[in-house]
Design a protein around this motif. Sequence first.
Motif, PDB file in Angstrom:
ATOM      1  N   LEU A 154       0.843  -1.200   0.000  1.00 27.85           N
ATOM      2  CA  LEU A 154       0.000   0.000   0.000  1.00 27.85           C
ATOM      3  C   LEU A 154       0.878   1.249   0.000  1.00 27.85           C
ATOM      4  CD1 LEU A 154      -3.080   0.692   0.322  1.00 27.85           C
ATOM      5  CD2 LEU A 154      -2.646   0.946   2.742  1.00 27.85           C
ATOM      6  N   ARG A 155       1.878   1.203   0.865  1.00 27.32           N
ATOM      7  CA  ARG A 155       2.772   2.372   0.969  1.00 27.32           C
ATOM      8  C   ARG A 155       3.532   2.602  -0.329  1.00 27.32           C
ATOM      9  NH1 ARG A 155       4.536   1.187   6.058  1.00 27.32           N
ATOM     10  NH2 ARG A 155       2.301   1.279   6.352  1.00 27.32           N
ATOM     11  N   ALA A 156       3.962   1.498  -0.959  1.00 24.52           N
ATOM     12  CA  ALA A 156       4.687   1.648  -2.232  1.00 24.52           C
ATOM     13  C   ALA A 156       3.773   2.275  -3.278  1.00 24.52           C
ATOM     14  CB  ALA A 156       5.177   0.272  -2.692  1.00 24.52           C
ATOM     15  N   ALA A 157       2.511   1.823  -3.262  1.00 29.09           N
ATOM     16  CA  ALA A 157       1.554   2.372  -4.240  1.00 29.09           C
ATOM     17  C   ALA A 157       1.296   3.852  -3.958  1.00 29.09           C
ATOM     18  CB  ALA A 157       0.249   1.592  -4.180  1.00 29.09           C
ATOM     19  N   LEU A 158       1.199   4.200  -2.679  1.00 32.56           N
ATOM     20  CA  LEU A 158       0.962   5.606  -2.319  1.00 32.56           C
ATOM     21  C   LEU A 158       2.162   6.476  -2.695  1.00 32.56           C
ATOM     22  CD1 LEU A 158      -0.719   5.166   1.188  1.00 32.56           C
ATOM     23  CD2 LEU A 158      -1.779   6.152  -0.846  1.00 32.56           C
TER      24      LEU A 158
ATOM     25  N   GLU B  13       9.483  -6.246  12.657  1.00 30.59           N
ATOM     26  CA  GLU B  13       8.512  -5.888  11.605  1.00 30.59           C
ATOM     27  C   GLU B  13       7.304  -6.821  11.632  1.00 30.59           C
ATOM     28  OE1 GLU B  13      10.497  -3.635   7.824  1.00 30.59           O
ATOM     29  OE2 GLU B  13      10.355  -5.809   7.777  1.00 30.59           O
ATOM     30  N   ALA B  14       7.593  -8.110  11.820  1.00 32.37           N
ATOM     31  CA  ALA B  14       6.516  -9.101  11.806  1.00 32.37           C
ATOM     32  C   ALA B  14       5.566  -8.929  12.985  1.00 32.37           C
ATOM     33  CB  ALA B  14       7.109 -10.506  11.820  1.00 32.37           C
ATOM     34  N   ARG B  15       6.037  -8.197  14.014  1.00 31.55           N
ATOM     35  CA  ARG B  15       5.188  -8.017  15.206  1.00 31.55           C
ATOM     36  C   ARG B  15       4.575  -6.619  15.329  1.00 31.55           C
ATOM     37  NH1 ARG B  15       8.132 -11.980  15.365  1.00 31.55           N
ATOM     38  NH2 ARG B  15       7.672 -13.852  16.596  1.00 31.55           N
ATOM     39  N   LEU B  16       4.897  -5.766  14.389  1.00 38.00           N
ATOM     40  CA  LEU B  16       4.379  -4.389  14.492  1.00 38.00           C
ATOM     41  C   LEU B  16       2.857  -4.347  14.462  1.00 38.00           C
ATOM     42  CD1 LEU B  16       6.898  -2.376  12.272  1.00 38.00           C
ATOM     43  CD2 LEU B  16       6.612  -2.237  14.752  1.00 38.00           C
ATOM     44  N   GLU B  17       2.265  -5.158  13.592  1.00 36.97           N
ATOM     45  CA  GLU B  17       0.803  -5.167  13.486  1.00 36.97           C
ATOM     46  C   GLU B  17       0.177  -5.653  14.799  1.00 36.97           C
ATOM     47  OE1 GLU B  17      -0.661  -4.043  10.388  1.00 36.97           O
ATOM     48  OE2 GLU B  17      -2.277  -3.837  11.834  1.00 36.97           O
ATOM     49  N   GLY B  18       0.776  -6.705  15.347  1.00 38.73           N
ATOM     50  CA  GLY B  18       0.290  -7.211  16.635  1.00 38.73           C
ATOM     51  C   GLY B  18       0.478  -6.186  17.740  1.00 38.73           C
ATOM     52  N   TYR B  19       1.586  -5.445  17.671  1.00 37.63           N
ATOM     53  CA  TYR B  19       1.878  -4.424  18.682  1.00 37.63           C
ATOM     54  C   TYR B  19       0.822  -3.318  18.649  1.00 37.63           C
ATOM     55  CZ  TYR B  19       4.149  -0.399  20.800  1.00 37.63           C
ATOM     56  OH  TYR B  19       4.407   0.713  21.563  1.00 37.63           O
ATOM     57  N   ARG B  20       0.537  -2.812  17.445  1.00 41.87           N
ATOM     58  CA  ARG B  20      -0.405  -1.693  17.392  1.00 41.87           C
ATOM     59  C   ARG B  20      -1.832  -2.142  17.681  1.00 41.87           C
ATOM     60  NH1 ARG B  20      -2.873  -1.307  12.382  1.00 41.87           N
ATOM     61  NH2 ARG B  20      -3.594   0.772  12.913  1.00 41.87           N
ATOM     62  N   ARG B  21      -2.097  -3.437  17.559  1.00 39.91           N
ATOM     63  CA  ARG B  21      -3.427  -3.950  17.884  1.00 39.91           C
ATOM     64  C   ARG B  21      -3.470  -4.515  19.317  1.00 39.91           C
ATOM     65  NH1 ARG B  21      -6.681  -4.365  13.619  1.00 39.91           N
ATOM     66  NH2 ARG B  21      -7.963  -5.928  14.650  1.00 39.91           N
ATOM     67  N   ASN B  22      -2.367  -4.345  20.025  1.00 39.61           N
ATOM     68  CA  ASN B  22      -2.304  -4.781  21.419  1.00 39.61           C
ATOM     69  C   ASN B  22      -2.553  -6.289  21.567  1.00 39.61           C
ATOM     70  OD1 ASN B  22      -1.752  -4.162  24.009  1.00 39.61           O
ATOM     71  ND2 ASN B  22      -3.762  -3.280  24.501  1.00 39.61           N
ATOM     72  N   ALA B  33       8.093  -2.152  21.726  1.00 41.88           N
ATOM     73  CA  ALA B  33       7.945  -0.724  22.036  1.00 41.88           C
ATOM     74  C   ALA B  33       9.319  -0.058  22.138  1.00 41.88           C
ATOM     75  CB  ALA B  33       7.174  -0.550  23.339  1.00 41.88           C
ATOM     76  N   SER B  34      10.247  -0.730  22.827  1.00 40.33           N
ATOM     77  CA  SER B  34      11.563  -0.107  22.983  1.00 40.33           C
ATOM     78  C   SER B  34      12.291  -0.064  21.642  1.00 40.33           C
ATOM     79  CB  SER B  34      12.381  -0.847  24.037  1.00 40.33           C
ATOM     80  OG  SER B  34      12.780  -2.089  23.541  1.00 40.33           O
ATOM     81  N   HIS B  35      12.042  -1.077  20.812  1.00 37.76           N
ATOM     82  CA  HIS B  35      12.667  -1.063  19.483  1.00 37.76           C
ATOM     83  C   HIS B  35      12.091   0.076  18.630  1.00 37.76           C
ATOM     84  CE1 HIS B  35      14.048  -2.404  15.527  1.00 37.76           C
ATOM     85  NE2 HIS B  35      12.795  -2.224  15.135  1.00 37.76           N
ATOM     86  N   ALA B  36      10.765   0.177  18.638  1.00 39.56           N
ATOM     87  CA  ALA B  36      10.101   1.177  17.794  1.00 39.56           C
ATOM     88  C   ALA B  36      10.487   2.596  18.215  1.00 39.56           C
ATOM     89  CB  ALA B  36       8.597   0.996  17.868  1.00 39.56           C
ATOM     90  N   ALA B  44       7.792   5.100  11.657  1.00 37.25           N
ATOM     91  CA  ALA B  44       7.062   5.608  10.476  1.00 37.25           C
ATOM     92  C   ALA B  44       6.004   4.599  10.052  1.00 37.25           C
ATOM     93  CB  ALA B  44       8.042   5.855   9.334  1.00 37.25           C
ATOM     94  N   TRP B  45       6.365   3.317  10.126  1.00 40.45           N
ATOM     95  CA  TRP B  45       5.416   2.259   9.749  1.00 40.45           C
ATOM     96  C   TRP B  45       4.172   2.335  10.635  1.00 40.45           C
ATOM     97  CZ3 TRP B  45       2.541  -1.689  11.462  1.00 40.45           C
ATOM     98  CH2 TRP B  45       2.131  -2.648  10.547  1.00 40.45           C
ATOM     99  N   LEU B  46       4.424   2.472  11.945  1.00 38.37           N
ATOM    100  CA  LEU B  46       3.291   2.506  12.889  1.00 38.37           C
ATOM    101  C   LEU B  46       2.400   3.718  12.643  1.00 38.37           C
ATOM    102  CD1 LEU B  46       5.094   1.412  16.171  1.00 38.37           C
ATOM    103  CD2 LEU B  46       3.288   0.157  14.979  1.00 38.37           C
ATOM    104  N   SER B  47       3.025   4.856  12.434  1.00 39.90           N
ATOM    105  CA  SER B  47       2.179   6.051  12.281  1.00 39.90           C
ATOM    106  C   SER B  47       1.412   6.004  10.966  1.00 39.90           C
ATOM    107  CB  SER B  47       3.008   7.327  12.413  1.00 39.90           C
ATOM    108  OG  SER B  47       3.599   7.662  11.201  1.00 39.90           O
ATOM    109  N   SER B  48       2.044   5.483   9.895  1.00 44.76           N
ATOM    110  CA  SER B  48       1.288   5.452   8.636  1.00 44.76           C
ATOM    111  C   SER B  48       0.197   4.376   8.686  1.00 44.76           C
ATOM    112  CB  SER B  48       2.208   5.282   7.429  1.00 44.76           C
ATOM    113  OG  SER B  48       2.614   3.976   7.320  1.00 44.76           O
ATOM    114  N   ALA B  49       0.442   3.282   9.417  1.00 40.36           N
ATOM    115  CA  ALA B  49      -0.616   2.261   9.562  1.00 40.36           C
ATOM    116  C   ALA B  49      -1.816   2.849  10.299  1.00 40.36           C
ATOM    117  CB  ALA B  49      -0.078   1.048  10.310  1.00 40.36           C
ATOM    118  N   ASP B  50      -1.530   3.630  11.334  1.00 40.41           N
ATOM    119  CA  ASP B  50      -2.630   4.287  12.068  1.00 40.41           C
ATOM    120  C   ASP B  50      -3.407   5.237  11.156  1.00 40.41           C
ATOM    121  OD1 ASP B  50      -2.029   2.966  14.363  1.00 40.41           O
ATOM    122  OD2 ASP B  50      -0.865   4.590  15.265  1.00 40.41           O
TER     123      ASP B  50
END
Lengths: 172, 254
Positions: A154-158, B13-22, B33-36, B44-50
């Motif tokens: 998605l990000r790449a497309a954006l 990276e594989a856990r970021l989605e799980g992290y933001r969804r608690n 959290a400490s890594h991010a 940046a990944w977390l903020s753009s996902a939000d």
Amino acid sequence: MSAPDFHAVYETARERILALCVHLTGNRALAEDAFQETFLLVHAHLAGFRGEADAGTWVYRIAVRVCLRLRDADRRQRRLRADAAAAMTEIRANSSPATEREDVFNALEALDDDHRTVLALMAVKGLTGPEIARVLDVPIGTVHSRAHRARALLRAALKSTSQVHPVDQADH
Amino acid sequence: MHTQPHRDHGWYEARLEGYRRNELDDAERADVASHAAGCEQCAAWLSSADREDAIMQTMAGDVIANFDFDRARRGTENLIAVRRRQTWVLLTAVAVYCAVGVGIVSLRSPHRVWISAGAVLVLMGPPLGLLLLKDRVAAARARASLATGRIAISARRFESRVRVALALFQLNRAVIALLTALWGVLAFSAASGRGSLPGLVMLGILAALAPWLWRRWLAPSAVKREEELVRGRITLAEYRAAIALWPRRGEARR
């Protein structure tokens, strides 16, 4: 186990299902059609629902299938009519800030079904990861990794959109 | 940059989605959290996902706010009731068709030709009735869907249903013309003992006029308005005014 009551299922799931339909179709008219079609199927098959899965999960699965089917049919029709430009409906046109939303939905449109579906389910408020995993019938780890991959696409497309329309972006 | 050098970036990276969804356990959550906090890419990944989720949720919220769920539910139930009725009509028609057909085949009367001609008329009934019912139901459903909200569908689907209704309408005309001609030939043959050219020409004219007559006298006016709408002769607003129905919420701008 007795079949759940249609009204109860409808009242519990209706807003989330409509949200899912919007995310999956990106189109108000299509989303409303998919919503109606979903609950027609739910009503028709509720008596035969054996309760092997949670009723909510079952309804989401139906909604996902209906949305993907209607979206494919809509794409075919649009190709036949060659009016792809007309596909952007009023949800996007009336959105604010319009460009950002339109970009997100254009980018979603470009994703394959698996990736779009996982992002659409992720964006439904209150739907947990384990529930999404049950809807898609995959492990929770797969949901997360698929979501991660989908967001990267998605990000790449954006990013490519912002490179194509730098003036538009600056205007907004 | 990474605060946990024993784990590579991919693990986080594989856990970021799980992290933001608690949806991680406490240890993993603290680790991510400490890594991010120290990783620009993950932050940046977390903020753009939000942001992406927020955009999608806002769009869905707009649609939900303008959607009448109760009317949609009633519409769904009405549509199911219409389908049930159609099924019963179909079953009844098939039964009548079979009974009359068996009766004709087993007939041994000297007036067999006349009886057969009458039976053809009877046999015309169920399929014609079905066809007529089907297009009228389709048209009625579309009208109800769009205008009264009895069956909640979009304007786009309304258009496609009207197209289907009109296609059935055309089919009806063709079937009526064909069956009228068939019945006429049978009746004429039975009356005169043989066919004749003037008689057949007369029947041909009758068959050609039948659809027009049917449409002139029997077609519901709303179907005519729908035909005009689909052919672009009148606007949706004019169509609504013509059949005195009110617009569905949220469709005024279409």
